[in-house]
Scaffold this motif. Structure first.
Motif, PDB file in Angstrom:
ATOM      1  N   ALA A   1      -2.708  -5.449  -4.523  1.00  0.00           N
ATOM      2  CA  ALA A   1      -1.778  -4.968  -3.495  1.00  0.00           C
ATOM      3  C   ALA A   1      -0.408  -4.834  -4.140  1.00  0.00           C
ATOM      4  CB  ALA A   1      -1.738  -5.918  -2.301  1.00  0.00           C
ATOM      5  N   TYR A   2      -0.140  -3.659  -4.734  1.00  0.00           N
ATOM      6  CA  TYR A   2       1.103  -3.466  -5.479  1.00  0.00           C
ATOM      7  C   TYR A   2       2.124  -2.756  -4.604  1.00  0.00           C
ATOM      8  CZ  TYR A   2       4.205  -2.748  -9.408  1.00  0.00           C
ATOM      9  OH  TYR A   2       5.284  -2.782 -10.247  1.00  0.00           O
ATOM     10  N   LEU A   3       2.981  -3.526  -3.943  1.00  0.00           N
ATOM     11  CA  LEU A   3       3.946  -3.008  -2.990  1.00  0.00           C
ATOM     12  C   LEU A   3       4.925  -1.981  -3.575  1.00  0.00           C
ATOM     13  CD1 LEU A   3       4.799  -6.299  -1.053  1.00  0.00           C
ATOM     14  CD2 LEU A   3       3.129  -4.537  -0.453  1.00  0.00           C
ATOM     15  N   PRO A   4       5.368  -2.125  -4.829  1.00  0.00           N
ATOM     16  CA  PRO A   4       6.315  -1.131  -5.356  1.00  0.00           C
ATOM     17  C   PRO A   4       5.806   0.302  -5.355  1.00  0.00           C
ATOM     18  CG  PRO A   4       6.397  -3.106  -6.704  1.00  0.00           C
ATOM     19  CD  PRO A   4       5.250  -3.278  -5.747  1.00  0.00           C
ATOM     20  N   HIS A   5       4.481   0.501  -5.312  1.00  0.00           N
ATOM     21  CA  HIS A   5       4.001   1.882  -5.248  1.00  0.00           C
ATOM     22  C   HIS A   5       4.460   2.542  -3.946  1.00  0.00           C
ATOM     23  CE1 HIS A   5       1.610   5.345  -6.254  1.00  0.00           C
ATOM     24  NE2 HIS A   5       0.988   5.289  -5.093  1.00  0.00           N
ATOM     25  N   GLY A   6       4.530   1.761  -2.886  1.00  0.00           N
ATOM     26  CA  GLY A   6       5.062   2.299  -1.640  1.00  0.00           C
ATOM     27  C   GLY A   6       6.514   2.711  -1.792  1.00  0.00           C
ATOM     28  N   VAL A   7       7.279   1.915  -2.538  1.00  0.00           N
ATOM     29  CA  VAL A   7       8.679   2.267  -2.796  1.00  0.00           C
ATOM     30  C   VAL A   7       8.757   3.553  -3.611  1.00  0.00           C
ATOM     31  CG1 VAL A   7      10.851   1.483  -3.831  1.00  0.00           C
ATOM     32  CG2 VAL A   7       9.341  -0.164  -2.706  1.00  0.00           C
ATOM     33  N   ARG A   8       7.878   3.711  -4.586  1.00  0.00           N
ATOM     34  CA  ARG A   8       7.865   4.941  -5.384  1.00  0.00           C
ATOM     35  C   ARG A   8       7.659   6.163  -4.495  1.00  0.00           C
ATOM     36  NH1 ARG A   8       3.163   2.929  -9.300  1.00  0.00           N
ATOM     37  NH2 ARG A   8       4.256   1.386 -10.578  1.00  0.00           N
ATOM     38  N   VAL A   9       6.596   6.130  -3.703  1.00  0.00           N
ATOM     39  CA  VAL A   9       6.232   7.293  -2.894  1.00  0.00           C
ATOM     40  C   VAL A   9       7.320   7.602  -1.870  1.00  0.00           C
ATOM     41  CG1 VAL A   9       4.593   8.190  -1.203  1.00  0.00           C
ATOM     42  CG2 VAL A   9       3.761   6.961  -3.208  1.00  0.00           C
ATOM     43  N   MET A  10       7.811   6.599  -1.161  1.00  0.00           N
ATOM     44  CA  MET A  10       8.823   6.830  -0.145  1.00  0.00           C
ATOM     45  C   MET A  10      10.135   7.302  -0.773  1.00  0.00           C
ATOM     46  SD  MET A  10       7.065   6.268   2.497  1.00  0.00           S
ATOM     47  CE  MET A  10       8.347   6.468   3.720  1.00  0.00           C
ATOM     48  N   SER A  11      10.477   6.780  -1.932  1.00  0.00           N
ATOM     49  CA  SER A  11      11.714   7.189  -2.602  1.00  0.00           C
ATOM     50  C   SER A  11      11.632   8.636  -3.078  1.00  0.00           C
ATOM     51  CB  SER A  11      12.001   6.268  -3.794  1.00  0.00           C
ATOM     52  OG  SER A  11      12.184   4.932  -3.381  1.00  0.00           O
TER      53      SER A  11
ATOM     54  N   ASP B   1      -2.375   0.269  -5.507  1.00  0.00           N
ATOM     55  CA  ASP B   1      -1.297   1.204  -5.164  1.00  0.00           C
ATOM     56  C   ASP B   1      -1.418   1.663  -3.716  1.00  0.00           C
ATOM     57  OD1 ASP B   1      -0.212   1.013  -7.648  1.00  0.00           O
ATOM     58  OD2 ASP B   1      -0.920   2.957  -8.385  1.00  0.00           O
ATOM     59  N   VAL B   2      -2.636   1.995  -3.293  1.00  0.00           N
ATOM     60  CA  VAL B   2      -2.840   2.479  -1.926  1.00  0.00           C
ATOM     61  C   VAL B   2      -2.556   1.369  -0.910  1.00  0.00           C
ATOM     62  CG1 VAL B   2      -4.516   3.394  -0.283  1.00  0.00           C
ATOM     63  CG2 VAL B   2      -4.495   4.239  -2.629  1.00  0.00           C
ATOM     64  N   VAL B   3      -3.045   0.170  -1.184  1.00  0.00           N
ATOM     65  CA  VAL B   3      -2.787  -0.957  -0.288  1.00  0.00           C
ATOM     66  C   VAL B   3      -1.286  -1.241  -0.214  1.00  0.00           C
ATOM     67  CG1 VAL B   3      -3.108  -3.436   0.063  1.00  0.00           C
ATOM     68  CG2 VAL B   3      -5.050  -2.001  -0.607  1.00  0.00           C
ATOM     69  N   GLY B   4      -0.629  -1.194  -1.364  1.00  0.00           N
ATOM     70  CA  GLY B   4       0.816  -1.417  -1.397  1.00  0.00           C
ATOM     71  C   GLY B   4       1.573  -0.399  -0.574  1.00  0.00           C
ATOM     72  N   LEU B   5       1.176   0.874  -0.689  1.00  0.00           N
ATOM     73  CA  LEU B   5       1.826   1.917   0.106  1.00  0.00           C
ATOM     74  C   LEU B   5       1.599   1.682   1.593  1.00  0.00           C
ATOM     75  CD1 LEU B   5       3.279   4.605   0.521  1.00  0.00           C
ATOM     76  CD2 LEU B   5       1.085   5.756   0.134  1.00  0.00           C
ATOM     77  N   CYS B   6       0.375   1.358   1.973  1.00  0.00           N
ATOM     78  CA  CYS B   6       0.069   1.116   3.389  1.00  0.00           C
ATOM     79  C   CYS B   6       0.926  -0.015   3.951  1.00  0.00           C
ATOM     80  CB  CYS B   6      -1.409   0.791   3.562  1.00  0.00           C
ATOM     81  SG  CYS B   6      -2.528   2.174   3.274  1.00  0.00           S
ATOM     82  N   LEU B   7       1.076  -1.085   3.201  1.00  0.00           N
ATOM     83  CA  LEU B   7       1.866  -2.223   3.666  1.00  0.00           C
ATOM     84  C   LEU B   7       3.340  -1.865   3.797  1.00  0.00           C
ATOM     85  CD1 LEU B   7       0.207  -5.114   1.614  1.00  0.00           C
ATOM     86  CD2 LEU B   7      -0.055  -4.613   4.052  1.00  0.00           C
ATOM     87  N   VAL B   8       3.860  -1.085   2.854  1.00  0.00           N
ATOM     88  CA  VAL B   8       5.268  -0.668   2.921  1.00  0.00           C
ATOM     89  C   VAL B   8       5.488   0.255   4.117  1.00  0.00           C
ATOM     90  CG1 VAL B   8       7.056   0.701   1.773  1.00  0.00           C
ATOM     91  CG2 VAL B   8       5.763  -0.997   0.484  1.00  0.00           C
ATOM     92  N   VAL B   9       4.566   1.187   4.343  1.00  0.00           N
ATOM     93  CA  VAL B   9       4.687   2.092   5.487  1.00  0.00           C
ATOM     94  C   VAL B   9       4.651   1.300   6.797  1.00  0.00           C
ATOM     95  CG1 VAL B   9       3.505   3.902   6.791  1.00  0.00           C
ATOM     96  CG2 VAL B   9       3.781   4.140   4.319  1.00  0.00           C
TER      97      VAL B   9
END
Length: 202
Positions: free
Chosen positions: A57-67, A180-188
């Protein structure tokens, strides 16, 4: 007159860029810290060899996509700085000794995977940047997350290929993609919760 106006507009533009960069760096370091201090210890109990290279669960991937969605290529310098600071602050010495030889390559692959994946989907008409003509849905952002995570997982497996046993190449690639996908989902989900909690009336 136009030259004078452009000079007046320069400081606000620079200020917005610096402010956005600061938010990106802070968000990246925060999310990496949560991953390192919460997810990594739990994951290492079951998958110690894989945990050195990838998180489930890599949360920074969510930061990458949203940024990238919000600021496009202008987010890349801040993302790189955030990734570098995160490695300096949170990576244990034992793990750093293994990954340090390819640290810069790994950071570059992570950021470029997010940007190039987003650009490909934008060109295909699947999504647009924030403020564009087409307002993306959360589902579209998740599709971006999946595509960019696949790019990143294969790229990172190539970068770290010489540092890990061949027996764990496959699992590491899968962990990168899933993490990466789990991280993005959690950030969203976190962004939706924050918006509903603090900005519901706006």
């Amino acid at each position: 007159m136009s030259e004078h106006n452009s000079q007046l507009d320069a400081p606000p533009l620079a200020g917005r860029f610096l402010a956005a960069s600061g938010v990106i760096v802070a968000a990246y370091v925060l999310c990496h810290g949560i991953t390192a201090l919460v997810v990594t210890p739990l994951q290492s109990m079951l998958f110690q060899d894989i945990t050195v290279f990838a998180s489930i669960a890599y949360l920074p991937h969510g930061v990458r996509v949203m940024s990238i969605w919000l600021w496009g290529w202008k987010a890349l310098p801040a993302l790189c700085i955030g990734a570098y600071l995160s490695e300096l602050i949170f990576t244990p010495d034992a793990a750093a000794a293994i990954t340090e030889p390819v640290l810069y390559a790994s950071i570059a692959v992570g950021m470029l995977s997010a940007y190039l994946g987003f650009e490909l989907l934008r060109i295909a008409g699947s999504i647009d940047y924030a403020g564009g003509e087409t307002r993306p849905t959360w589902r579209a952002l998740l599709v971006v997350g999946v595509v960019t995570s696949l790019f990143n997982s294969f790229g990172q497996s190539f970068v770290f290929g010489g540092l890990m046993p061949q027996a764990i190449w496959g699992p590491v690639t899968v962990f990168y993609a899933i993490g990466d996908v789990v991280g993005l989902c959690l950030v969203v989900l976190a962004m939706v919760a924050i918006r509903r909690r603090f900005f519901a009336d706006r």
